[in-house]
Design an enzyme around this catalytic site. Sequence first.
Site, PDB file in Angstrom:
ATOM      1  N   GLN A  53       2.298 -22.163 -12.386  1.00 58.68           N
ATOM      2  CA  GLN A  53       1.144 -21.304 -12.152  1.00 58.68           C
ATOM      3  C   GLN A  53      -0.030 -21.783 -13.005  1.00 58.68           C
ATOM      4  OE1 GLN A  53       0.425 -16.908 -13.360  1.00 58.68           O
ATOM      5  NE2 GLN A  53       1.184 -16.826 -11.257  1.00 58.68           N
ATOM      6  N   CYS A  83      -4.533 -12.268 -13.089  1.00 59.66           N
ATOM      7  CA  CYS A  83      -4.351 -11.924 -14.497  1.00 59.66           C
ATOM      8  C   CYS A  83      -5.608 -11.265 -15.056  1.00 59.66           C
ATOM      9  CB  CYS A  83      -4.012 -13.168 -15.299  1.00 59.66           C
ATOM     10  SG  CYS A  83      -3.749 -12.836 -17.054  1.00 59.66           S
ATOM     11  N   ASN A 194       4.160  -7.763  -5.179  1.00 58.21           N
ATOM     12  CA  ASN A 194       4.488  -7.708  -6.597  1.00 58.21           C
ATOM     13  C   ASN A 194       3.923  -6.413  -7.159  1.00 58.21           C
ATOM     14  OD1 ASN A 194       2.866  -8.865  -9.461  1.00 58.21           O
ATOM     15  ND2 ASN A 194       5.080  -8.740  -9.373  1.00 58.21           N
TER      16      ASN A 194
END
Length: 318
Positions: A53, A83, A194
């Site tokens: 990633q 993020c 997710n």
Amino acid sequence: MMDWTDRHCRFFHRQLTQRALLYTEMVVADAAIHGKRERLLGFDAEEHPVALQLGGSDPAKLAEAAAIGEGFGYDEVNLNVGCPSDRVQSGTFGACLMKTPALVADCVAAMKAGVKIPVTVKCRLGVDEQDIETALDAVADGVFAVGADALWVHARKAWLDGLSPKENRDIPPLDYGRVYRLKERYPDRFIGINGGIPGMPEAKAHLAHVDGVMLGRAAYHTPGILSEVDALLYSEPPQPFDPDALLETMCAYAERHIAAGGRLGHVTRHMVGLFHGLPGARRFRQILSEQANRPGAGAEVLREAFAAVDRVADQAAA
């Protein structure tokens, strides 16, 4: 998952599931290009399949970093557009990129042009005051138009203005339905989900609506659930969990790491939740937490921790 899913964590998790795709912690493109590559990108061959990633917002740098990752042998490269940490906000990447879907598409196009392995994206529903319907569609439309192989969606907004990174993992409400609607819009594209998924039964339920399920904190804090993955989600023949075999594998791995100059705690810090909910789990955690980082600690600490669980479990059975 920064500082969590390092190579030691992934090696441990691979002992529990042979089929699940494992992801690295996010590596900034500049670090992959200019940093100590073996330390940042090196991994054990046993970790396959494993995805790298990357974080960044410069298409050329991301393409170069992706090519470096491909050279290291990664099976996939993933662009992080989700993020919310302070670090990524200061660098204008991660979840910040939800605001610039055209740039995300440019980054993916450059990465696709530079590698032969799959290029995927992980994003949020949106950030701050964005409308999650239009924001998520804009990112999906852009990345699929340039050939992204999959889009993983953390089913929460990220609030960059007002919430800490930790709060962003829990406070914004989950909206799984929004991810399901995206899958309906893209029936022939891989859409994964997710966010807040606690275990395998819930993961399997999501697979009625999407193509994949990604677990983060649940897999890290209660790694024992990974032993259910192959049978429940991949229809492999059920294999009973063998703690003795796991112990021998992890002791040998820890000894190799220590011989190379590492510490036992680098490995065992990822293992403390292994026996969560079972008799002896507290003593197991205590031994690893108190002894693994002591000077000279070796695999005998791991053996003692496993033995503590066995003794308590045997007494409870008797």
